[in-house]
Design an enzyme around this catalytic site. Structure first.
Site, PDB file in Angstrom:
ATOM      1  N   ASN A 187      26.231  52.327  68.037  1.00 20.01           N
ATOM      2  CA  ASN A 187      27.071  53.183  67.200  1.00 20.01           C
ATOM      3  C   ASN A 187      28.306  52.470  66.653  1.00 20.01           C
ATOM      4  OD1 ASN A 187      27.279  53.574  70.183  1.00 20.01           O
ATOM      5  ND2 ASN A 187      29.230  54.508  69.615  1.00 20.01           N
ATOM      6  N   CYS A 200      34.625  58.812  69.798  1.00 19.15           N
ATOM      7  CA  CYS A 200      35.004  59.679  70.911  1.00 19.15           C
ATOM      8  C   CYS A 200      36.090  59.048  71.770  1.00 19.15           C
ATOM      9  CB  CYS A 200      33.803  60.056  71.757  1.00 19.15           C
ATOM     10  SG  CYS A 200      32.375  59.053  71.506  1.00 19.15           S
TER      11      CYS A 200
HETATM   12  C1  LIG Z   1      26.892  60.424  68.643  1.00 18.02           C
HETATM   13  C2  LIG Z   1      26.162  59.661  69.660  1.00 18.02           C
HETATM   14  C3  LIG Z   1      25.891  60.201  70.923  1.00 18.02           C
HETATM   15  C4  LIG Z   1      26.400  61.562  71.360  1.00 18.02           C
HETATM   16  O1  LIG Z   1      25.804  62.612  70.659  1.00 18.02           O
HETATM   17  P1  LIG Z   1      26.491  64.068  70.613  1.00 18.02           P
HETATM   18  O2  LIG Z   1      25.521  64.882  69.810  1.00 18.02           O
HETATM   19  O3  LIG Z   1      27.801  63.884  69.949  1.00 18.02           O
HETATM   20  O4  LIG Z   1      26.601  64.563  71.989  1.00 18.02           O
HETATM   21  C5  LIG Z   1      25.194  59.419  71.816  1.00 18.02           C
HETATM   22  N1  LIG Z   1      24.769  58.188  71.494  1.00 18.02           N
HETATM   23  C6  LIG Z   1      25.003  57.630  70.288  1.00 18.02           C
HETATM   24  C7  LIG Z   1      24.495  56.264  69.991  1.00 18.02           C
HETATM   25  C8  LIG Z   1      25.707  58.349  69.344  1.00 18.02           C
HETATM   26  O5  LIG Z   1      25.953  57.798  68.155  1.00 18.02           O
END
Ligand SMILES: *Cc1c(COP(=O)(O)O)cnc(C)c1O
Length: 402
Positions: free
Chosen positions: A161, A343
């Protein structure tokens, strides 16, 4: 005021086609899918259709899809569920004495994975955190070396991410299958991948990748937030996180979020249809962005592998820049981007992902992520780079004067 949104990896806007598909399930089709009457059956039918649509994209059976309240929950269910099922049975995977079980993951996972792993360490499990290369890639050989007879689960994210690096999931899948075939009970270790960032751009075929579990969510693919899905291969056993009415084959109790589930399926359907075209368009814009930044800002360094990378991800470090302050300055100039993971942007902790690349704390604190999406145009990039140059000259100029 200008708003150039370059934070699609944090979340995407809801596609109007998705919103339209969800519409009836907020109002006239409000039934509980567990009810036997017509309204309930209609809701049930909508969920089943959503399930089979998602299964078609993943090349799995409908029954193997479990809906959750987002990516984080799907990830927690996969990791905690697999490990705790072992503890509950009280079985030993192997003849390893005094081992509650072992898990393998990487140093660059999302916090949903890393925090789940830390939780399991508190519960007495052992976790191995695999290093990545300078470009952020996992070497499958390192996974092979870390495997033990008591390994319950291997968790490697499909695409990162922060730096967009795409991991060799299928190669790791093969290694795990081979290891498993030599184990006494042939069903462990399990292989899980967090595909939340991959879903919009990469192949989700679980037969090809050989994963046993895969997590996706709505909020990264122009779907609703707070909904996700976990692919759980038939035969995989998990201890649930939530107990109750036994919905989702007992994996996730609670009345289903029907509109969100319908929206997730619609969003994935659109993403699949537009994947090829979107990937090639965004890849060109990404490369244009990277070249422009590196040409015009000599102190900038690209983070992550230049090729094995999501088509929408640009992540750079400008040593000496305070990433958090830069994000605020850029926002004032109409450019929305991020530093580190979205986050964790409330903390002033350097990004664990950039540190795992072997870069300095200064590089990690000075990292900026620009992620492109369906609405990004070439002139947005020109604007953003100009705003970035301005920001750097103000922030780094001021710092030098002090
Ligand atoms: C956004 C994300 C998450 C978390 O997902 P949520 O729907 O916000 O709980 C987990 N892993 C990756 C790689 C992400 O980009």
């Amino acid at each position: 005021m200008t708003l150039i949104y370059l934070d699609y990896a944090a979340t995407t806007p809801l596609d109007p086609r998705v919103k339209k598909a969800m519409q009836p399930y907020w109002s006239e089709d409000f039934g509980n899918p567990s009810s036997l009457h017509d309204l309930g059956r209609r809701a049930k039918k909508a969920i089943n259709e959503a399930r089979s649509k998602i299964a078609a994209t993943l090349h799995c059976r409908s029954e193997e899809i479990v809906f959750t309240g987002g990516g984080t929950e799907a990830i927690n269910l996969a990791i905690l569920g697999a490990a705790r099922y072992q503890a509950k049975l009280g079985t030993k995977l192997s003849l390893v004495p005094d081992s509650r079980g072992h898990l393998i993951t990487t140093k660059i996972e999302h916090h949903a994975v890393l925090r789940s792993m830390e939780e399991l360490e508190q519960e007495g499990y052992e976790v191995t955190y695999i290093e990545v290369s300078k470009g952020g890639l996992v070497n499958p050989k390192n996974i092979a070396q870390a495997l033990r007879p008591d390994t319950i689960l291997v968790s490697v994210m499909y695409a990162n991410n922060e730096i967009g690096t795409v991991q060799p999931i299928a190669d790791i899948g093969k290694i795990i299958k081979t290891h498993r075939s030599h184990q006494p009970d042939k069903s462990y270790p399990l292989f899980f991948t967090d595909a939340c960032q991959a879903a919009g751009y990469l192949d989700l075929n679980v037969e090809k990748s050989g994963v046993d579990m895969l997590a996706i969510n709505g909020s990264k693919i122009y779907g609703p937030k707070g909904v996700g899905a976990l692919y759980v291969r038939k035969g995989v056993k998990l201890e649930p996180l939530i107990y109750g009415g036994g919905q989702e084959r007992g994996f996730r109790s609670g009345t289903e979020n029907v509109p969100a589930i319908v929206g997730l399926a619609k969003a994935l359907e659109i993403a699949e249809k537009e994947k090829r075209q979107g990937t090639s368009r965004l890849g060109k814009l990404r490369d244009y962005f990277i070249k422009k930044v590196l040409d015009e800002i000599p102190e900038a360094e690209l983070n992550g592998d230049p090729e094995k990378r999501l088509p929408n991800n640009v992540n750079i470090s400008i040593p000496g820049l305070e990433g958090e302050v830069a994000v605020v300055y850029l926002d004032e100039r109409g450019v929305a981007c991020s530093t580190g993971a979205a986050c964790s942007s409330v903390e002033v902790e350097p990004s664990h992902v950039i540190l795992a690349l072997g870069k300095s704390r200064e590089h990690a604190l000075g990292s900026l992520r620009f992620t492109l999406g369906r609405h990004t145009k070439k002139q947005d990039i020109d604007y953003a780079v100009a705003a970035l140059i301005k920001t750097i000259s103000i922030l780094c100029g001021r710092r030098r004067k002090k």
